[in-house]
Design a protein around this motif. Sequence first.
Motif, PDB file in Angstrom:
ATOM      1  N   VAL A 124      42.388  27.565  75.949  1.00 53.50           N
ATOM      2  CA  VAL A 124      43.143  27.393  74.713  1.00 53.50           C
ATOM      3  C   VAL A 124      43.112  25.947  74.236  1.00 53.50           C
ATOM      4  O   VAL A 124      43.323  25.668  73.054  1.00 53.50           O
ATOM      5  CB  VAL A 124      44.602  27.852  74.908  1.00 53.50           C
ATOM      6  CG1 VAL A 124      44.658  29.339  75.126  1.00 53.50           C
ATOM      7  CG2 VAL A 124      45.251  27.118  76.074  1.00 53.50           C
ATOM      8  N   LEU A 125      42.867  24.995  75.135  1.00 55.04           N
ATOM      9  CA  LEU A 125      42.780  23.585  74.793  1.00 55.04           C
ATOM     10  C   LEU A 125      41.410  23.055  75.191  1.00 55.04           C
ATOM     11  O   LEU A 125      40.857  23.449  76.226  1.00 55.04           O
ATOM     12  CB  LEU A 125      43.880  22.776  75.496  1.00 55.04           C
ATOM     13  CG  LEU A 125      45.326  23.106  75.117  1.00 55.04           C
ATOM     14  CD1 LEU A 125      46.291  22.248  75.923  1.00 55.04           C
ATOM     15  CD2 LEU A 125      45.572  22.914  73.634  1.00 55.04           C
ATOM     16  N   THR A 126      40.920  22.174  74.369  1.00 54.01           N
ATOM     17  CA  THR A 126      39.614  21.572  74.630  1.00 54.01           C
ATOM     18  C   THR A 126      39.775  20.390  75.566  1.00 54.01           C
ATOM     19  O   THR A 126      40.543  19.466  75.287  1.00 54.01           O
ATOM     20  CB  THR A 126      38.965  21.114  73.317  1.00 54.01           C
ATOM     21  OG1 THR A 126      38.868  22.223  72.418  1.00 54.01           O
ATOM     22  CG2 THR A 126      37.582  20.545  73.575  1.00 54.01           C
ATOM     23  N   ASP A 184      40.382  39.520  75.133  1.00 60.43           N
ATOM     24  CA  ASP A 184      40.012  38.315  74.408  1.00 60.43           C
ATOM     25  C   ASP A 184      38.685  37.822  74.969  1.00 60.43           C
ATOM     26  O   ASP A 184      38.596  37.397  76.119  1.00 60.43           O
ATOM     27  CB  ASP A 184      41.093  37.247  74.572  1.00 60.43           C
ATOM     28  CG  ASP A 184      40.824  36.044  73.686  1.00 60.43           C
ATOM     29  OD1 ASP A 184      39.905  36.112  72.844  1.00 60.43           O
ATOM     30  OD2 ASP A 184      41.541  35.026  73.835  1.00 60.43           O
ATOM     31  N   LYS A 216      35.835  35.216  75.201  1.00 58.88           N
ATOM     32  CA  LYS A 216      35.625  33.798  74.976  1.00 58.88           C
ATOM     33  C   LYS A 216      34.167  33.527  74.623  1.00 58.88           C
ATOM     34  O   LYS A 216      33.279  34.365  74.795  1.00 58.88           O
ATOM     35  CB  LYS A 216      36.032  32.999  76.220  1.00 58.88           C
ATOM     36  CG  LYS A 216      37.516  33.066  76.520  1.00 58.88           C
ATOM     37  CD  LYS A 216      38.318  32.471  75.381  1.00 58.88           C
ATOM     38  CE  LYS A 216      39.796  32.539  75.645  1.00 58.88           C
ATOM     39  NZ  LYS A 216      40.597  32.007  74.532  1.00 58.88           N
ATOM     40  N   LYS A 256      49.701  31.767  71.879  1.00 54.72           N
ATOM     41  CA  LYS A 256      48.369  31.419  72.368  1.00 54.72           C
ATOM     42  C   LYS A 256      47.408  31.223  71.205  1.00 54.72           C
ATOM     43  O   LYS A 256      46.636  30.254  71.172  1.00 54.72           O
ATOM     44  CB  LYS A 256      47.879  32.521  73.310  1.00 54.72           C
ATOM     45  CG  LYS A 256      46.459  32.334  73.823  1.00 54.72           C
ATOM     46  CD  LYS A 256      46.117  33.423  74.805  1.00 54.72           C
ATOM     47  CE  LYS A 256      44.648  33.341  75.209  1.00 54.72           C
ATOM     48  NZ  LYS A 256      43.753  33.640  74.078  1.00 54.72           N
ATOM     49  N   VAL A 257      47.448  32.131  70.238  1.00 54.74           N
ATOM     50  CA  VAL A 257      46.570  31.994  69.067  1.00 54.74           C
ATOM     51  C   VAL A 257      46.917  30.747  68.267  1.00 54.74           C
ATOM     52  O   VAL A 257      46.031  30.048  67.757  1.00 54.74           O
ATOM     53  CB  VAL A 257      46.665  33.261  68.193  1.00 54.74           C
ATOM     54  CG1 VAL A 257      45.897  33.088  66.886  1.00 54.74           C
ATOM     55  CG2 VAL A 257      46.138  34.465  68.946  1.00 54.74           C
ATOM     56  N   GLU A 263      45.523  27.718  70.059  1.00 56.39           N
ATOM     57  CA  GLU A 263      44.079  27.675  69.888  1.00 56.39           C
ATOM     58  C   GLU A 263      43.691  27.206  68.489  1.00 56.39           C
ATOM     59  O   GLU A 263      42.757  26.414  68.316  1.00 56.39           O
ATOM     60  CB  GLU A 263      43.484  29.052  70.157  1.00 56.39           C
ATOM     61  CG  GLU A 263      43.516  29.480  71.616  1.00 56.39           C
ATOM     62  CD  GLU A 263      42.945  30.861  71.814  1.00 56.39           C
ATOM     63  OE1 GLU A 263      42.857  31.605  70.813  1.00 56.39           O
ATOM     64  OE2 GLU A 263      42.588  31.205  72.951  1.00 56.39           O
ATOM     65  N   GLU A 264      44.410  27.682  67.483  1.00 56.12           N
ATOM     66  CA  GLU A 264      44.097  27.311  66.103  1.00 56.12           C
ATOM     67  C   GLU A 264      44.344  25.825  65.870  1.00 56.12           C
ATOM     68  O   GLU A 264      43.550  25.142  65.217  1.00 56.12           O
ATOM     69  CB  GLU A 264      44.938  28.152  65.139  1.00 56.12           C
ATOM     70  CG  GLU A 264      44.441  28.154  63.713  1.00 56.12           C
ATOM     71  CD  GLU A 264      43.124  28.878  63.548  1.00 56.12           C
ATOM     72  OE1 GLU A 264      42.378  28.526  62.622  1.00 56.12           O
ATOM     73  OE2 GLU A 264      42.848  29.788  64.360  1.00 56.12           O
ATOM     74  N   ASP A 297      44.208  23.540  68.130  1.00 58.75           N
ATOM     75  CA  ASP A 297      43.214  22.785  68.899  1.00 58.75           C
ATOM     76  C   ASP A 297      41.855  22.818  68.206  1.00 58.75           C
ATOM     77  O   ASP A 297      41.155  21.796  68.161  1.00 58.75           O
ATOM     78  CB  ASP A 297      43.121  23.366  70.306  1.00 58.75           C
ATOM     79  CG  ASP A 297      42.165  22.598  71.188  1.00 58.75           C
ATOM     80  OD1 ASP A 297      42.552  21.512  71.669  1.00 58.75           O
ATOM     81  OD2 ASP A 297      41.028  23.066  71.383  1.00 58.75           O
ATOM     82  N   GLN A 298      41.455  23.955  67.671  1.00 61.44           N
ATOM     83  CA  GLN A 298      40.159  24.052  67.011  1.00 61.44           C
ATOM     84  C   GLN A 298      40.093  23.202  65.751  1.00 61.44           C
ATOM     85  O   GLN A 298      39.024  22.685  65.406  1.00 61.44           O
ATOM     86  CB  GLN A 298      39.860  25.511  66.673  1.00 61.44           C
ATOM     87  CG  GLN A 298      39.652  26.397  67.889  1.00 61.44           C
ATOM     88  CD  GLN A 298      39.523  27.859  67.535  1.00 61.44           C
ATOM     89  OE1 GLN A 298      39.544  28.235  66.348  1.00 61.44           O
ATOM     90  NE2 GLN A 298      39.382  28.710  68.557  1.00 61.44           N
TER      91      GLN A 298
END
Length: 756
Positions: free
Chosen positions: A30-32, A332, A334, A487-488, A491-492, A494-495
């Motif tokens: 979820v995190l880069t 999900d 990946k 979680k979404v 992720e959003e 982070d992206q």
Amino acid sequence: ITLDVTRKVSDRGLYTRPLLSRNEIETLGVLTLPNWIARPGGEEDSSIDNTSRGREMYMNRILSCTTEYVEPPKSKILRKLFSGWVPGPGERRPEDERGGGGSRMDGDEDSKLVTAYSTSKSPHESADNEDDDNDDFEEIRSRSHQQLLMEPLPVRTVTMRIRPDVLCGAVMTALTAAVEKVGGTLTKRQGGHLRAIIPGRKVRVWMPGEWEREQSKVEEGDEERETEEQVRSTSFGSHDDSDSQSVVSMLSAMSFTSPLKSPKLQRPTFKMLPPYLIDAQLVTKKLGKECERVLLVRVYRIQDIAQQRSGADDQEEFLDVPAPLDLSANVDLKSDGRRIDLELESKRSVSALQDAASLVQMLKAVGGEGFAIDQPQPMLTPLDEQDNGSVTSHTSTKSYLKSFGDAITSPIRYFSGSSVAPLLTSPTPSGPKTNTVIGLMSMELRRKCQASPSVGTYSKSDKSHGLYPCLAKEDAPYVQSSWIFLKVCIEELDQRCLGYSTLGVSPLFKSPSLTQIDVHYIAQIKAFCRESMIVSLVKTASELEVYAREQEVSCSNLDHLLRPTFDAYKLAPPPLPKPVPLTAYPLDFQPPEGLAPPWGPEVMKVLEKISAESTNDGTVSNRTRLSSFDRAKRAVSLVVAAFQRQHDVEQGARLGRKNMQCMDRLAKMQAHKRNSILKIRDSYGSNLLSTNAADDYHLLRQKSSNAGSLSDTIHAIPDQVPLLICNVLVGNAAGTCFITSSHVLFHTHLVPIIGG
């Protein structure tokens, strides 16, 4: 590995925990994470602190970016914790808590701001007395016989730290995209405030070991398809297509058929997760003299919000609830090919929260701060050595047995006196990982915990040592259902490089971010600094006000004492001085926003300096990956300090005006006292009653025991009009006391045997 429950002063004594554990950050994706964190030892750049200490510092920063409150904080606490916070659905505003038309302080506009700010007690008192809000609600319920007006409480409260160099609109756009991905419907989006309804969903419930078997089948199918493609491209590349198809079909039949009769498969079971409402606000968290930019996300049960007697605008939000989503696959996929089951991950998230809530409940049951459990140093392993099917510990049990020895024996033995019925069983599937250290601790915590009441039925009479929605059977499904959106959302963010954790991979003030701090954030910093200035101003001004009030009370007491004397002499007392409002005195201050709009000269100078540093950042050498975090903190600190300097000038000017008002009030009180005494004294010869009283006093003075002494001859003229005549007891003798502007005379009578 550890529960990692903390109780910080900046959180007003509330218990918090990281929303994402270290293992979830490394496995869920979820995190880069930069390569030098994900693959230790693979980075040769000398500017990177690739030591174990450097990686530990980096992971600690990442873990603190997402925080979850174990207990739902109420609106009073949130108003003290965050700047820029506005009431959520069904919550009361400050003016409603004061009873609508409450009295306000007389003065300028600052007094109105002061009334809107609720000064708090110590952080521990705020946490221990967090149910003070219910006292107000009890008063409302006693006055109203209509529907209950209790404040709706969220089932989950999460904060996500946001970068200071991103637009507020970009964060709200990311939240909107997250809502659309989970099939939700927006009901409000205004500035940094967003509200939406997330529909329920139908998900598949995996039996113990079923998910692992399905994963093995999927992996075998992938390998077989790869084998077929290799056979088609190599062995049969030169033959006719019909021959190739026949051979491929033969291989497929050989691999997928079995001579034995397949057993009867059990039909899969499904679970319906309920819908919920989210309220997200981009606010500034107060940390003493510092601040942080966070996204506050709260999850509510829709039925709790619908029961509130809100206005027409709020009622329109709950007319349409989206239909449930059928996500029976709930997998999900990946980018790297890994498959993560959302139902299992959400269940593990709820399990970790339940463990933390159980521990906090026990801490409160045994005295709150009676002991602490030392946490072992976490260990980081490469991603390729980790098991993706579980969110539990990926380090060996043997290495943690020694570090967890005290945590296993001492707390459990300490809690053994409690006899609470078990609430929930551990959701960890059966298998070799059931007997891990964390599994044993989880089972022990669950065995000792007590069921919590629901957020919709909670009252102060409950004996559960707090409110924990994850421990309530009615609220636990909502906690689990909200994990998918959270979680979404992470992720959003982070992206799009909006989360604070992305400073490790995307430098500060570099594209796609802004080259300056966001205006929305600066406005909230200004409000935070101004609020702090007002609190300090009120504290200092109250000390001056107390001294002035004491003198006014003294003047009032003298006026009441002399009132009978004025009536006896038939004299008109001097009028009391009229109070002058604070705004009537000049304020030697010019707003800095007028000198250098929109923030003032000090802030504009700091912003120009930050912008110049970000422009010349490419020419600066020897910068590590962690420098973006340090630079972000330093930039925000510079802006806060600039606002504080400007507000210090305003505070000094306003304190000077307040001091001028207090000095004027003191002078008027002293003048009123002096005029009252002089008016009675100067009435000798012009007022018959006061003249006769002065003559009688003069004759009595000549009979005193110290007549003719130095202290008696200083004011020997017969113009001393008595100001006050009262009965006194001097020693064992009763008598009369005469008070004039210059003398105090005690006239007692001689009593035989007793004396006098």
